[in-house]
Design an enzyme around this catalytic site. Structure first.
Site, PDB file in Angstrom:
ATOM      1  N   CYS A 125      34.675 -13.613 -23.665  1.00 15.62           N
ATOM      2  CA  CYS A 125      35.335 -12.451 -23.044  1.00 15.62           C
ATOM      3  C   CYS A 125      36.653 -12.869 -22.387  1.00 15.62           C
ATOM      4  CB  CYS A 125      34.438 -11.764 -22.017  1.00 15.62           C
ATOM      5  SG  CYS A 125      32.929 -11.114 -22.727  1.00 15.62           S
ATOM      6  N   HIS A 185      38.797 -13.237 -17.288  1.00 20.65           N
ATOM      7  CA  HIS A 185      37.764 -12.562 -18.085  1.00 20.65           C
ATOM      8  C   HIS A 185      38.248 -11.137 -18.371  1.00 20.65           C
ATOM      9  CE1 HIS A 185      33.786 -10.662 -18.735  1.00 20.65           C
ATOM     10  NE2 HIS A 185      33.314 -11.862 -18.933  1.00 20.65           N
ATOM     11  N   ASP A 190      37.745 -12.805  -8.372  1.00 18.83           N
ATOM     12  CA  ASP A 190      36.581 -12.611  -9.225  1.00 18.83           C
ATOM     13  C   ASP A 190      35.697 -13.845  -9.015  1.00 18.83           C
ATOM     14  OD1 ASP A 190      34.744 -12.663 -11.241  1.00 18.83           O
ATOM     15  OD2 ASP A 190      36.187 -12.373 -12.879  1.00 18.83           O
ATOM     16  N   LYS A 250      24.158 -13.878 -12.353  1.00 22.17           N
ATOM     17  CA  LYS A 250      24.618 -15.270 -12.494  1.00 22.17           C
ATOM     18  C   LYS A 250      24.217 -16.089 -11.275  1.00 22.17           C
ATOM     19  CE  LYS A 250      28.605 -13.588 -15.029  1.00 22.17           C
ATOM     20  NZ  LYS A 250      28.629 -14.026 -16.421  1.00 22.17           N
ATOM     21  N   GLN A 295      31.768 -16.835 -11.150  1.00 21.80           N
ATOM     22  CA  GLN A 295      31.358 -18.212 -11.471  1.00 21.80           C
ATOM     23  C   GLN A 295      31.406 -19.121 -10.252  1.00 21.80           C
ATOM     24  OE1 GLN A 295      29.955 -18.856 -14.172  1.00 21.80           O
ATOM     25  NE2 GLN A 295      30.574 -17.122 -15.453  1.00 21.80           N
TER      26      GLN A 295
HETATM   27  N1  PMP Z   1      34.228 -12.502 -14.431  1.00 16.73           N
HETATM   28  C1  PMP Z   1      33.794 -13.698 -14.827  1.00 16.73           C
HETATM   29  C2  PMP Z   1      34.605 -14.917 -14.470  1.00 16.73           C
HETATM   30  C3  PMP Z   1      32.633 -13.803 -15.580  1.00 16.73           C
HETATM   31  O1  PMP Z   1      32.197 -15.006 -15.973  1.00 16.73           O
HETATM   32  C4  PMP Z   1      31.916 -12.630 -15.915  1.00 16.73           C
HETATM   33  C5  PMP Z   1      30.656 -12.686 -16.747  1.00 16.73           C
HETATM   34  N2  PMP Z   1      30.782 -13.486 -17.888  1.00 16.73           N
HETATM   35  C6  PMP Z   1      32.397 -11.408 -15.450  1.00 16.73           C
HETATM   36  C7  PMP Z   1      33.552 -11.380 -14.701  1.00 16.73           C
HETATM   37  C8  PMP Z   1      31.685 -10.121 -15.732  1.00 16.73           C
HETATM   38  O2  PMP Z   1      30.448 -10.098 -15.126  1.00 16.73           O
HETATM   39  P1  PMP Z   1      29.396  -8.928 -15.440  1.00 16.73           P
HETATM   40  O3  PMP Z   1      29.371  -8.794 -16.932  1.00 16.73           O
HETATM   41  O4  PMP Z   1      28.120  -9.445 -14.879  1.00 16.73           O
HETATM   42  O5  PMP Z   1      29.885  -7.699 -14.744  1.00 16.73           O
END
Ligand code: PMP
Length: 402
Positions: free
Chosen positions: A360, A124, A197, A223, A200
């Site tokens: 993203c 991401h 990270d 999430k 998910q």
């Molecule tokens: N890493 C992953 C794998 C994600 O799916 C996301 C959110 N789509 C993020 C990081 C970023 O999370 P946040 O926008 O809640 O900080």
């Protein structure tokens, strides 16, 4: 509530007011990887914290503030134990993004600017851009043909020059699950630390940072069925202790003079300013809710929905499925001749919400050779009817574009 609740999904749906349209009809929400709907237990905990219980933390000498401090610190303990960690190793952040920025900046100060980090092709943006901003030299581990981080390649690429390996525990596009234990062994083999990270992963599988062997673990509360504006960075005590502060302000200091300031120990050192008190308490309530259902049960439930969805999609012409069959709760696909945004719009007319876009993860889109994908992602409240509505909507879209 028990694990049996997942066999009767309608009961779980009833816990989530956001899963219904204004007229009370069910909404087929298949975008839980972007953000999860909130159970009544979280909404109520937030309302209580904002109302009856509200006061600041860590400062007040009056009873209400002392009680709120206990509530905030209890939430820290709850979130830490949710991932098998200790409370003194758990820093509240705005979310995964802030958690990764914190490590990218502060670990750069530990190893010196210009250190090397190994990322992967499926990351991401929030696990790419912070490293670039903090001046790291970025190396990129490729993927296997079925969309996993290729740890054989990582083994070949890693050198003593690498100080950090930072990988998604579960891909937000492909749903592929990392062999985190092996990634930790590879990182440690060259003297690097492993940041996972876990955005998910935490909502859909049991996570135990000790068993994974990682050094840092980042995730977002929203999430995990909790509020927005709150997330966590777990880090090994010795790593947190080695890092300088991220931001300066109230609550992170020991003693301030105009000549010199000394800092509080972790985790307070990394929580400058009045924290997201209410949101942290809401996240603690979300951990309670999810733990009561059970992560194993949620994992098995989502695996069944993924299998059902992939089987349904596999039977369709002109459709490409991305990611491995054992994806965790996430199914990405593309239909030849139909832009994912058009598919998303038509599905919206059918009362089905999916995500369409680059998620993203623009470098991953480049790797897959597509500008965007359509993504259906599940939560503990998703059920067969959601999958059936999705498949029906896709068939209709294909007829429209035929
Ligand atoms: N890493 C992953 C794998 C994600 O799916 C996301 C959110 N789509 C993020 C990081 C970023 O999370 P946040 O926008 O809640 O900080």
């Amino acid at each position: 509530m028990s694990t049996a609740a997942l066999d009767a999904p309608i009961d779980l749906k009833a816990d989530f007011p956001g899963l219904f349209n204004a007229d009370g009809t069910p909404w087929h929400y298949l975008d839980s990887a972007a953000t999860a709907q909130k159970p009544r237990a979280v909404i109520d905990a937030v309302a209580r914290a904002l109302g009856r219980d509200y006061a600041t933390v860590h400062r007040g000498v009056y009873t209400r503030s002392a009680e709120m401090t206990l509530g905030y610190e209890a939430a820290r303990r709850r979130v830490a134990t949710f991932i098998g960690g200790r409370e003194d190793e758990l820093v509240f952040t705005r979310g995964a993004t802030e958690a990764i920025n914190l490590v990218a900046q502060c670990w750069a100060a530990v190893v010196g600017r210009g250190g090397r980090v190994l990322l992967s092709e499926l990351e991401h943006h929030s696990n790419i851009v912070p490293w670039q901003l903090a001046g790291w030299q970025v190396d990129v581990c490729p993927l296997t043909h079925d969309g996993r981080i290729d740890l054989d390649a990582a083994e070949r690429m890693l050198t003593r020059e690498h100080s950090v390996v930072a990988f998604a525990h579960v891909s937000n596009v492909l749903g592929s699950v990392l062999d985190a234990r092996r990634a930790a062994d590879l990182a440690h083999g060259v003297g690097a630390v492993l940041l996972l990270d876990g955005c998910q992963a935490v909502p859909r599988m049991p996570v135990d940072v000790a068993a994974l062997g990682c050094d840092f673990y980042a995730f977002s509360g929203h999430k995990l069925y909790g509020p927005t504006g709150i997330g966590a960075l777990w880090g090994r005590a010795e790593h947190l202790a080695a890092m300088p502060p991220y931001q300066g302000g109230g609550a992170m200091i020991e003693k301030v003079t105009f000549e010199k300031t000394t800092f509080a120990p972790p985790p307070q050192r990394f929580e400058a300013g009045t924290p997201a008190i209410v949101e942290a308490i809401g996240l603690g309530a979300a951990c309670d809710y999810v733990a009561a259902i059970g992560l194993e049960a949620i994992q098995a439930h989502e695996a069944r929905l993924v299998a059902e969805t992939r089987a349904g999609l596999r039977g369709m012409n002109d459709l490409t499925l991305f990611g491995p069959d054992d994806s965790a709760g996430i199914v990405s696909f593309a239909i030849r001749g139909v832009h994912p945004h058009d598919l998303g719009t038509i599905l919206d007319e059918e009362n089905v919400a999916i995500r369409a876009g680059h998620h993203c993860a623009q470098p991953l889109m480049e790797r897959l050779g597509v500008p965007a994908t359509a993504r259906a992602s599940f939560g503990l409240y998703s059920d067969d009817r959601d999958v059936e509505a999705l498949l029906r909507g896709i068939e209709r879209t294909k007829r429209i574009f035929a």
